[in-house]
Write a protein that holds these residues in place. Structure first.
Motif, PDB file in Angstrom:
ATOM      1  N   ALA A  54       0.824  -1.208   0.000  1.00  0.00           N
ATOM      2  CA  ALA A  54       0.000   0.000   0.000  1.00  0.00           C
ATOM      3  C   ALA A  54       0.859   1.260   0.000  1.00  0.00           C
ATOM      4  CB  ALA A  54      -0.921  -0.005   1.213  1.00  0.00           C
ATOM      5  N   MET A  55       1.930   1.250   0.780  1.00  0.00           N
ATOM      6  CA  MET A  55       2.816   2.409   0.818  1.00  0.00           C
ATOM      7  C   MET A  55       3.510   2.625  -0.536  1.00  0.00           C
ATOM      8  SD  MET A  55       4.566   1.923   4.500  1.00  0.00           S
ATOM      9  CE  MET A  55       3.605   1.606   5.942  1.00  0.00           C
ATOM     10  N   PHE A 100       0.205   7.459   7.925  1.00  0.00           N
ATOM     11  CA  PHE A 100       1.300   8.422   8.022  1.00  0.00           C
ATOM     12  C   PHE A 100       2.058   8.497   6.703  1.00  0.00           C
ATOM     13  CE2 PHE A 100       5.797   9.206   9.092  1.00  0.00           C
ATOM     14  CZ  PHE A 100       5.671  10.498   9.567  1.00  0.00           C
ATOM     15  N   VAL A 101       2.340   7.352   6.101  1.00  0.00           N
ATOM     16  CA  VAL A 101       3.056   7.330   4.827  1.00  0.00           C
ATOM     17  C   VAL A 101       2.161   7.844   3.702  1.00  0.00           C
ATOM     18  CG1 VAL A 101       4.188   5.819   3.152  1.00  0.00           C
ATOM     19  CG2 VAL A 101       4.609   5.526   5.569  1.00  0.00           C
ATOM     20  N   PHE A 102       0.864   7.577   3.760  1.00  0.00           N
ATOM     21  CA  PHE A 102      -0.051   8.111   2.754  1.00  0.00           C
ATOM     22  C   PHE A 102      -0.029   9.636   2.784  1.00  0.00           C
ATOM     23  CE2 PHE A 102      -3.210   4.296   2.706  1.00  0.00           C
ATOM     24  CZ  PHE A 102      -2.185   3.468   2.309  1.00  0.00           C
ATOM     25  N   SER A 103      -0.017  10.190   3.988  1.00  0.00           N
ATOM     26  CA  SER A 103       0.056  11.638   4.141  1.00  0.00           C
ATOM     27  C   SER A 103       1.343  12.191   3.529  1.00  0.00           C
ATOM     28  CB  SER A 103      -0.027  11.995   5.621  1.00  0.00           C
ATOM     29  OG  SER A 103       0.207  13.346   5.835  1.00  0.00           O
ATOM     30  N   ALA A 141       3.133  10.781   1.178  1.00  0.00           N
ATOM     31  CA  ALA A 141       3.105  10.609  -0.275  1.00  0.00           C
ATOM     32  C   ALA A 141       2.326  11.735  -0.952  1.00  0.00           C
ATOM     33  CB  ALA A 141       2.503   9.259  -0.631  1.00  0.00           C
ATOM     34  N   TYR A 142       1.209  12.129  -0.353  1.00  0.00           N
ATOM     35  CA  TYR A 142       0.449  13.252  -0.910  1.00  0.00           C
ATOM     36  C   TYR A 142       1.260  14.538  -0.839  1.00  0.00           C
ATOM     37  CZ  TYR A 142      -4.072  11.006  -1.641  1.00  0.00           C
ATOM     38  OH  TYR A 142      -5.088  10.229  -2.109  1.00  0.00           O
ATOM     39  N   ALA A 143       1.954  14.752   0.266  1.00  0.00           N
ATOM     40  CA  ALA A 143       2.761  15.967   0.416  1.00  0.00           C
ATOM     41  C   ALA A 143       3.902  15.994  -0.600  1.00  0.00           C
ATOM     42  CB  ALA A 143       3.307  16.062   1.826  1.00  0.00           C
ATOM     43  N   MET A 144       4.518  14.845  -0.850  1.00  0.00           N
ATOM     44  CA  MET A 144       5.598  14.791  -1.841  1.00  0.00           C
ATOM     45  C   MET A 144       5.080  14.997  -3.261  1.00  0.00           C
ATOM     46  SD  MET A 144       7.872  11.689  -0.236  1.00  0.00           S
ATOM     47  CE  MET A 144       8.696  11.377  -1.757  1.00  0.00           C
ATOM     48  N   ASP A 145       3.796  14.735  -3.463  1.00  0.00           N
ATOM     49  CA  ASP A 145       3.180  14.909  -4.778  1.00  0.00           C
ATOM     50  C   ASP A 145       2.564  16.304  -4.923  1.00  0.00           C
ATOM     51  OD1 ASP A 145       2.617  13.660  -7.291  1.00  0.00           O
ATOM     52  OD2 ASP A 145       0.511  13.557  -6.703  1.00  0.00           O
ATOM     53  N   ASN A 146       2.954  17.233  -4.051  1.00  0.00           N
ATOM     54  CA  ASN A 146       2.485  18.620  -4.046  1.00  0.00           C
ATOM     55  C   ASN A 146       0.991  18.751  -3.771  1.00  0.00           C
ATOM     56  OD1 ASN A 146       5.029  19.694  -4.521  1.00  0.00           O
ATOM     57  ND2 ASN A 146       4.820  19.480  -6.734  1.00  0.00           N
ATOM     58  N   GLN A 196      -5.281  13.420   5.752  1.00  0.00           N
ATOM     59  CA  GLN A 196      -5.126  11.987   6.012  1.00  0.00           C
ATOM     60  C   GLN A 196      -5.054  11.677   7.505  1.00  0.00           C
ATOM     61  OE1 GLN A 196      -5.273   9.730   3.460  1.00  0.00           O
ATOM     62  NE2 GLN A 196      -5.776  11.602   2.376  1.00  0.00           N
ATOM     63  N   ALA A 197      -4.783  12.665   8.327  1.00  0.00           N
ATOM     64  CA  ALA A 197      -4.691  12.443   9.769  1.00  0.00           C
ATOM     65  C   ALA A 197      -6.068  12.115  10.328  1.00  0.00           C
ATOM     66  CB  ALA A 197      -4.132  13.681  10.460  1.00  0.00           C
TER      67      ALA A 197
END
Length: 82
Positions: free
Chosen positions: A18-19, A48-51, A53-58, A66-67
């Motif tokens: 999933a990550m 936490f990793v989903f959050s 990943a979204y941040a790294m994708d701008n 996601q929290a």
């Protein structure tokens, strides 16, 4: 993935899959990633990793969403500071 006789058994590879899906393309793979961790008991690490990943994708706003709503403020700060 192979099915187990007892789905309550922890499968750490589910979180890793999933990550990885979220790091590849969070917009396209989010439903598949959430379906992968659906019945696991330790979703917090994956979220936490989903959050992240979204941040790294701008997509910082989606990353902060996601929290989970019912967590301590200090724990929620971890989601916002990554």
């Amino acid at each position: 993935m192979n099915r187990l006789d007892n789905p309550a058994v922890f499968q750490p590879n589910r979180h890793q899959v999933a990550m990885a899906l979220m790091y590849i393309d969070p917009d396209k793979n989010s439903t598949e990633a959430y379906r992968t961790i659906k019945n696991s008991f330790n979703k917090f690490a994956a979220l936490f990793v989903f959050s992240k990943a979204y941040a790294m994708d701008n997509n910082l706003y989606i990353g902060t969403q996601q929290a989970p709503a019912l967590i301590y403020a200090m724990t929620k700060q971890v989601f916002y500071n990554t």
